[in-house]
Structures are given as C-alpha cells and as structure tokens.
Design an enzyme around this catalytic site. Structure first.
Site, PDB file in Angstrom:
ATOM      1  N   ASP A  31      89.581  68.813  45.758  1.00  0.00           N
ATOM      2  CA  ASP A  31      90.886  69.162  45.192  1.00  0.00           C
ATOM      3  C   ASP A  31      91.764  67.948  44.915  1.00  0.00           C
ATOM      4  O   ASP A  31      92.999  68.030  44.967  1.00  0.00           O
ATOM      5  CB  ASP A  31      91.634  70.148  46.122  1.00  0.00           C
ATOM      6  CG  ASP A  31      90.807  71.384  46.401  1.00  0.00           C
ATOM      7  OD1 ASP A  31      90.084  71.810  45.499  1.00  0.00           O
ATOM      8  OD2 ASP A  31      90.892  71.905  47.535  1.00  0.00           O
ATOM      9  N   GLY A  77      87.004  74.710  42.327  1.00  0.00           N
ATOM     10  CA  GLY A  77      88.083  75.240  41.491  1.00  0.00           C
ATOM     11  C   GLY A  77      88.783  74.053  40.872  1.00  0.00           C
ATOM     12  O   GLY A  77      89.448  73.294  41.574  1.00  0.00           O
ATOM     13  N   HIS A  78      88.572  73.836  39.580  1.00  0.00           N
ATOM     14  CA  HIS A  78      89.117  72.655  38.902  1.00  0.00           C
ATOM     15  C   HIS A  78      90.204  73.080  37.925  1.00  0.00           C
ATOM     16  O   HIS A  78      89.942  73.825  36.976  1.00  0.00           O
ATOM     17  CB  HIS A  78      87.989  71.893  38.179  1.00  0.00           C
ATOM     18  CG  HIS A  78      86.959  71.330  39.124  1.00  0.00           C
ATOM     19  ND1 HIS A  78      85.859  70.628  38.707  1.00  0.00           N
ATOM     20  CD2 HIS A  78      86.884  71.361  40.485  1.00  0.00           C
ATOM     21  CE1 HIS A  78      85.155  70.257  39.766  1.00  0.00           C
ATOM     22  NE2 HIS A  78      85.751  70.696  40.854  1.00  0.00           N
ATOM     23  N   GLN A 100      83.761  69.239  44.795  1.00  0.00           N
ATOM     24  CA  GLN A 100      84.102  68.927  46.201  1.00  0.00           C
ATOM     25  C   GLN A 100      84.504  67.449  46.321  1.00  0.00           C
ATOM     26  O   GLN A 100      85.059  66.909  45.390  1.00  0.00           O
ATOM     27  CB  GLN A 100      82.941  69.279  47.148  1.00  0.00           C
ATOM     28  CG  GLN A 100      82.682  70.780  47.281  1.00  0.00           C
ATOM     29  CD  GLN A 100      81.870  71.382  46.169  1.00  0.00           C
ATOM     30  OE1 GLN A 100      80.787  70.911  45.874  1.00  0.00           O
ATOM     31  NE2 GLN A 100      82.373  72.435  45.545  1.00  0.00           N
TER      32      GLN A 100
END
Ligand code: GDP
Ligand code: IMO
Ligand code: MG
Length: 448
Positions: free
Chosen positions: A48, A75-76, A251
């Site tokens: 993140d 989640g980008h 990640q």
C-alpha cells in the site's frame, strides 16, 4: 574447424534480424539478446505504498505493463481525471490502454478478473490488450474456503485477506494446481476436479454444496479463456524488440514469503528478484528497480511492526493518509518511518530508484521520528527482520512542518520547506542513496 564466434554469427543469420515487429512473432529470442528496457517497480515496505499511482504515472512511457505475483489480495488505487479506480488483478496500465500482462507467478481469481476487465473496458481499455499467462494458477472457491478455514483455526492468525492466496500457491507447489491454460479445455477442468476429489477428502462435498459458486467460476473461466496465451513468450519477444516494459509488484518487500517477517507474510516472492523467476526472463534484462516507500509506515494484518503508533500521531497518519485497506477495508496500522527496515528492502531488492510517497500526510505534525536502529537487535546490519518481532526502535527526531511549501505550485524538491528538505536529506544520508522522486498527492501530477 568451426570457431565459436563465427558459428554464433551463422546462427543469427539463420534466425534473421533482431528488431523485427514483435506482432509478427518472428523475433528470435536467444540467450545472447541483451534487452535493457525492463524496469521493475515494487513496494519497499508492507504494501500500500502507492504502487498503483506510480505505475500509472510511469506507464505513460511504457508499451507493456506486467503483474508478476500475488493476486486479488492487492488493491492498487489510481485517480484518473479525479475519479477513483481500484485494481486488484489488472496491471495499473489499463487506464492508458497499454498492453497489459498477468504473468505466470500471479494467482488469478477468474470471477474477479472478468469483472475487473469488464469495468476497465467500459473505461476505454481493449480486452485484446490483456495477455493472461496460461501458466498462472487459478484461485477457485475451494482455495478461498481453505484460506478462511485455516485463518479461523490458527492459534495466531496471519490476518490474510481471505482471498485464497496461500492455498492456491500451496497447491502450485504440491503440483496439483489448476493453471489458467485449463480454461481453454472443459475436459482438463473436469479431470482436475476428479483428481482433487481423490486427493482431498472434503473436496467432493464442497463441490456439491457450493454448486452456484462453481457455476460462476466455470462461467468466468470460459469468459477469460480468450485472453489466455503463452504470455511469457510474447513478453520475451517484445523485450528483444526493444519495447519498453514496466513490471508491477504487489504487496511489499517485507511481506516476501522468504525474506519478509515470516510467517506474517504473503505467499509469493514480492522482492524484485522474484520478477524474473515469475516471468521467465533473464535478470540481465532488468534496467531500473523502483522501490516505493511511504514517508511513514503502514501495515495491514498481523505481524511485527516496531514503529507502530497507538497515539495522536498514529491517528493523524491514519486520518490524513486515509489509511484503510483498498481490498478488505480494514484499518491500516500506522507508524513512523523505519529506516532499518527500508534499508533492508533496498538491499534485498537492489532498489536504485527510490520513491518517497505520501509526503503530504506528515504536514501538521510538530515533531517527526525516524527509526534508525533497534534496541534489542543483536545485529542491525545483518537481517534485522529475522529477529525484529520484539524490536524496540531507537529514534532520530526532526522538526515537523505545517505546509510542504510556501509556494502555490511545487515544481522541484527545492520548493519544499527547509524542514521537509531536512527530513528527505536524512533519509538519503541514512540509505546512502538519492531519492529519485517524491509523491505528495493522490493524482497523476502530484510529484517531483
Ligand atoms: P498500492 O497498493 O501500493 O497501490 O497502494 P494503495 O492504493 O493500496 O494505497 C495507497 C493510498 O494512498 C491510495 O488511497 C492512494 O490514492 C493514496 N495515495 C497515493 N499516493 C499518495 C500521495 O502522495 N499522497 C496522498 N495523500 N495519498 C496518496
Ligand atoms: P498491495 O498490493 C497490504 C497482507 C495481508 C496479510 C498478509 C497475508 O495492495 O500493496 P494474503 O491474503 O496475501 O495471504 O495475506 O499480507 N497483504 C497486504 N497488505 N497490501 C497488500 O497488497 C497486501 N496483500 C496482502 O493483510 O497480513
Ligand atoms: Mg494496496
């Protein structure tokens, strides 16, 4: 007698010139080709860091963007013309309609991929530009079920995203995995289910009692089948033809299954070195390795986090940084920048282009701290992450700043306030490396 040199020339003559149009599929790939147009971008902390935003920025100049590991645990986030988009599986080049590839080392949930592809296409992406490696492994409802069950039964849960990541990689290693190439053959799919029923005592029951989920899975497999190809062969051809390629990590380095804070890690190799193995390309072909770190630190899930804050400063970072998981919506744990951990990531990944991101989030804090060593660590130079679970940080304190700059527009790093520049200079000195770029806002243009 044949001399080696002349023999090589003969081979090249037979194979033809090196720079033909890769679309024609005739560019020879040999071990003597020397492509230097491939960059890798990875997270240098616990995920993140802002990889999505930076891939979106850098991919403007790329021909092909490639995901090499992880799955929809990622989640980008990208802002395109003020609109927020979150990608879990597709490379963050889709909003520029670039060629995008999901490589062999990725674990693919076909239902998620189908949905994401549909959404990307409604924003202008062309499905033909997506190549999914037939070697990638599929996450099935069974794997998601196992992930949830394992987490529930562990005495110390990892805090996984419960997306079936670990069990899918585990079946790959056990050589009973389901590869994306099987999407093209209902017969092979049926054989796989039959085999699983023999190998896993509870599989048949699960198949029967969750028939709706399996139906959706089978349907999605059929829908994505068109995208499945020998993506790695295409990648090598494009590389040799001199196309510009950007490899996108998911990640972060400290979640690497081998080099992270095991067992509180994900199940793939997140470090830069993992990219070549996952994509079947030579390490000699890599040019730059971009590593992204926040100007502070966050972590989602369980595991060691020496600089974690449970005070007003931690709340500031969480609130101002909107630190909530882009995949699970869980609050991210927040803390000061840990330079020991970042130095480790720089060393392990060979980062030569360091990006410090989310610098704006520190504005408004009176004092800033940076971890420079651990009190209990026997050897801060070796691999502190092997023993950092109990580590208590030693901090260097610096003055904070109210605003990043007095200027209305920040055009270069010289425009930052004195305090901001001192903070950045401290990082550079500690890491003995210049910071390549700095991010200070969610959109495509907030960086120097
Ligand atoms: P990724 O997984 O590394 O792609 O990062 P995420 O998208 O999960 O999380 C990064 C979050 O920070 C997202 O909400 C981004 O919109 C946001 N973000 C990215 N860069 C910046 C920045 O420079 N400043 C601020 N304030 N937010 C940023
Ligand atoms: P991006 O790409 C942050 C964490 C989970 C958990 C551990 C293992 O958006 O940076 P898994 O589901 O992979 O088995 O969970 O890894 N994790 C992430 N943390 N960002 C991510 O991805 C993550 N993907 C997995 O929270 O601690
Ligand atoms: Mg994320």
């Amino acid at each position: 007698m044949i001399t080696l040199g002349s023999n090589l020339e003969n081979v090249k003559a037979i194979q033809g010139p090196q720079n033909q149009n890769p679309a024609k599929g005739v560019v020879p790939v040999t071990s003597t080709n020397d492509s230097k147009n491939i960059d890798i971008l990875i997270g240098a902390q616990w995920g993140d860091e802002g990889k999505g935003k930076w891939v979106d920025i850098l991919s403007e100049k790329s021909d092909l963007i490639v995901r090499y590991q992880g799955g929809n645990n990622a989640g980008h986030t990208i802002y395109v013309n003020g609109e927020k988009k979150v990608l879990h599986l597709l490379p963050s080049g889709v909003f520029r309609n670039k060629a995008c590839m999901i490589g062999a080392g990725v674990v693919v949930n076909p239902v998620v991929l189908q949905e994401e592809l549909k959404n990307a296409c409604s924003s202008g992406f062309e499905a033909k530009n997506l190549w999914v490696s037939g070697r990638a492994h599929l996450i099935t409802p069974w794997h998601i079920h196992l992930d949830q069950e394992f987490e529930g039964r562990r005495d110390k849960p990892i805090g996984t995203t419960k997306r079936g990541i670990g069990p899918t990689y585990s079946d790959r290693a056990r050589r009973i995995g389901l590869r994306a190439s099987f999407c093209k053959s209902p017969e092979r799919m049926a054989t796989w289910k039959k085999q699983m029923s023999m190998l896993e005592p509870k599989f048949s029951d699960f198949l029967e009692t969750n028939s709706e989920e399996w139906k959706a899975f089978d349907k999605a497999c059929t829908q994505i089948a068109k995208q499945v190809c020998d993506a790695e062969a295409r990648l090598r051809k494009w590389a040799v033809a001199g196309k510009s390629i950007l490899i996108e990590g998911a990640q972060g380095a400290l979640l690497d299954v081998d080099h992270g804070s095991y067992p509180f890690v994900t199940s793939s190799n997140t470090i830069a070195g993992g990219a070549c193995a996952s994509l079947g390309i030579s390490p000699r072909w890599i040019r730059d390795i971009y590593g992204i770190a926040k100007a502070y630190a966050t972590r989602v899930g369980e595991g060691p986090f020496p600089t974690e804050l449970n005070d007003a400063s931690g709340k500031h970072l969480a609130d101002v940084g909107h630190e909530k998981g882009a995949t699970t919506g869980r609050p991210r744990r927040c803390g000061w920048l840990d330079l020991v951990a970042l130095k480790y990531a720089v060393d392990v990944c060979g980062i030569n282009k360091l990006i410090i991101n989310k610098l704006d989030v520190l504005s408004g804090l009176d004092t800033l701290k940076i971890c420079t060593s651990y009190k209990k660590s026997a050897d801060n130079d070796a691999s502190p992450w092997m023993e950092a679970c109990e580590a208590e940080p030693n901090y260097h304190e610096l003055s904070g700043w109210k605003k990043l700059s007095e200027k209305p527009n920040i055009a270069t790093a010289d425009d930052f306030s004195d305090e901001t520049r001192s903070y950045l200079a401290y990082i550079e000195k500690f890491l003995d490396q210049k910071i390549d770029r700095i991010g200070f806002g969610v959109d495509r243009s907030s960086f120097v």
